[in-house]
Design an enzyme around this catalytic site. Structure first.
Site, PDB file in Angstrom:
ATOM      1  N   LYS A 101       0.846  -1.213   0.005  1.00  0.00           N
ATOM      2  CA  LYS A 101      -0.084  -0.053   0.090  1.00  0.00           C
ATOM      3  C   LYS A 101       0.872   1.250  -0.080  1.00  0.00           C
ATOM      4  O   LYS A 101       0.591   2.262  -0.364  1.00  0.00           O
ATOM      5  CB  LYS A 101      -0.765   0.055   1.167  1.00  0.00           C
ATOM      6  CG  LYS A 101      -2.134  -1.168   1.231  1.00  0.00           C
ATOM      7  CD  LYS A 101      -2.978  -0.876   0.137  1.00  0.00           C
ATOM      8  CE  LYS A 101      -4.132  -1.736   0.132  1.00  0.00           C
ATOM      9  NZ  LYS A 101      -4.976  -1.601  -0.862  1.00  0.00           N
ATOM     10  N   GLU A 122      -9.565   6.060   3.153  1.00  0.00           N
ATOM     11  CA  GLU A 122     -10.351   4.918   3.728  1.00  0.00           C
ATOM     12  C   GLU A 122      -9.292   3.556   3.943  1.00  0.00           C
ATOM     13  O   GLU A 122      -8.212   3.505   3.211  1.00  0.00           O
ATOM     14  CB  GLU A 122     -11.358   4.362   2.597  1.00  0.00           C
ATOM     15  CG  GLU A 122     -11.169   3.466   1.563  1.00  0.00           C
ATOM     16  CD  GLU A 122     -10.084   3.915   0.606  1.00  0.00           C
ATOM     17  OE1 GLU A 122      -9.056   2.917   0.191  1.00  0.00           O
ATOM     18  OE2 GLU A 122      -9.872   5.238   0.385  1.00  0.00           O
ATOM     19  N   SER A 154       1.394  -9.761  -0.567  1.00  0.00           N
ATOM     20  CA  SER A 154       1.134  -8.292  -0.654  1.00  0.00           C
ATOM     21  C   SER A 154       1.377  -7.595   0.725  1.00  0.00           C
ATOM     22  O   SER A 154       1.348  -6.389   0.791  1.00  0.00           O
ATOM     23  CB  SER A 154      -0.325  -8.278  -0.965  1.00  0.00           C
ATOM     24  OG  SER A 154      -1.049  -8.721  -0.025  1.00  0.00           O
TER      25      SER A 154
END
Length: 372
Positions: free
Chosen positions: A71, A93, A356
């Site tokens: 991210k 968010e 991830s």
């Protein structure tokens, strides 16, 4: 999208047309990727998993990025864009909390205040990430409306943005939402695929037979896939959340075309177009839609999408932890489950899995699942 936001979206689109080709901006982004994010992330050979599965397995280690997941690639890039646009604050968010942590870190890095909306259910499930966001200076707002997970968090973040479209920049976390966000997020995450292609060629002197990533909204997967979409010999596999047998988040597998948060793609909805509640043991995968680029890859047949259940993900996480000494995030564990299934039907092949994120954030969920 609300008419109030169209001028902000148009301004962002126009800015990106020049910015993503600007050598000065790209140099600044590359420097942040190296010195702040910690890129390039390594490609780790996983011989013990490979021996168990009958495959040659490599892991792309996005779990080793600063803040613990892919991210941050997107968050720092968009924070730099926001600063160029003259934004006064960031709003975001988060589901699993990793995008919230990444946004909070990026906001601190560029010197902007930050508010993160998070579903009340996820606030409980991901307490450690809530504390990390607060420590980084972000204001965390639990969302008590709707399903109290990622979809509701996006709804509330957009309501905030509507109230101040000029001074606020919405730092969207996945490759979903209105144009230009899906393209922007994919461009910022494509560093995963570029590095992976170079690293696997260096490690094995050939391209892999299979590239696998988990898919919720789909940002880590689209970033990985973009490195291999022009290599027809490489199969692309996205693994969605198959849930617990009662509810799921397998949008591409079981959704129908609809519009959510400004884009048209498969959507989990009823016959009247009402969005259904979703479930995944992995908080970052319980989104009822999916990125439009994944929808295109599915429709064209270039990528294949399957689902892995909660139990399969937990088993795969345990297997990776004990065999390789790596605890993947529950989201990533879905990719491991899909890769293991594929390897069983295609012995002796080479596989690259996108890890991830890391599983530290999921220890409470894992412990509760073990006691269930």
């Amino acid at each position: 999208m609300p008419e109030t936001l169209m001028s902000a979206l148009d301004r962002l689109t126009e800015t990106l047309e020049g910015l993503l080709g600007d050598p000065g901006f790209l140099a600044e982004l590359a420097d942040e990727q190296q010195t702040f994010v910690g890129r390039p992330t390594p490609m780790t050979h996983a011989p013990r998993l490979g021996a168990l599965w009958g495959a040659n397995v490599y892991l792309k280690r996005e779990d080793l990025c600063h803040t613990g997941a892919h991210k941050i690639n997107n968050a720092i890039g968009q924070a730099l864009v926001a600063r160029r646009l003259g934004a006064q604050r960031l709003v975001a968010e988060t589901g699993a909390g990793q995008h919230g942590v990444a946004t909070a870190a990026a906001a601190a890095r560029v010197g902007l205040p930050c508010t993160v909306y998070m579903g009340a259910i996820d606030v409980v499930r991901q307490r450690s990430n809530v504390e990390r966001m607060k420590l980084l200076g972000a204001t965390v707002v639990p969302v008590e409306k709707g399903d109290q997970t990622l979809r509701s968090a996006i709804d509330e973040a957009m309501r905030d943005w509507v109230s101040d479209p000029d001074g606020t920049y919405y730092l969207l976390g996945s490759a979903v939402g209105p144009h230009p966000y899906p393209s922007l997020v994919a461009a910022l995450q494509s560093v995963i695929g570029r590095e992976s292609r170079e690293q696997i060629l260096e490690a094995s002197s050939s391209l892999p037979d299979l590239v696998v990533a988990c898919v919720g909204g789909g940002s880590n997967a689209i970033g990985m896939f973009r490195g291999f979409t022009t290599d027809p010999e490489v199969m692309l596999l996205g693994v969605e959340a198959g849930g617990d047998g009662r509810a799921h988040s397998a949008t591409l597998g079981q959704g129908t075309v609809g519009v959510l948060h400004g884009s048209m793609a498969p959507l989990l909805q009823d016959e009247y177009g009402q969005v259904l509640e979703t479930h995944s043991i992995a908080p970052g995968l319980d989104y009822p839609g999916v990125g439009p680029e994944h929808a295109m890859l599915a429709d064209s047949g270039r990528a294949r999408y399957e689902a892995a259940s909660d139990d399969e993900a937990l088993d795969a996480l345990q297997e990776c932890a004990t065999r390789e000494g790596i605890i993947p995030a529950l989201e990533s564990a879905h990719a491991f489950a899909g890769a293991r299934r594929w390897a069983g039907n295609h012995p002796g092949r080479s596989i690259v899995i996108c890890v991830s994120g890391r599983g530290d954030k999921d220890l409470d969920i894992i412990r509760e699942s073990a006691h269930a």
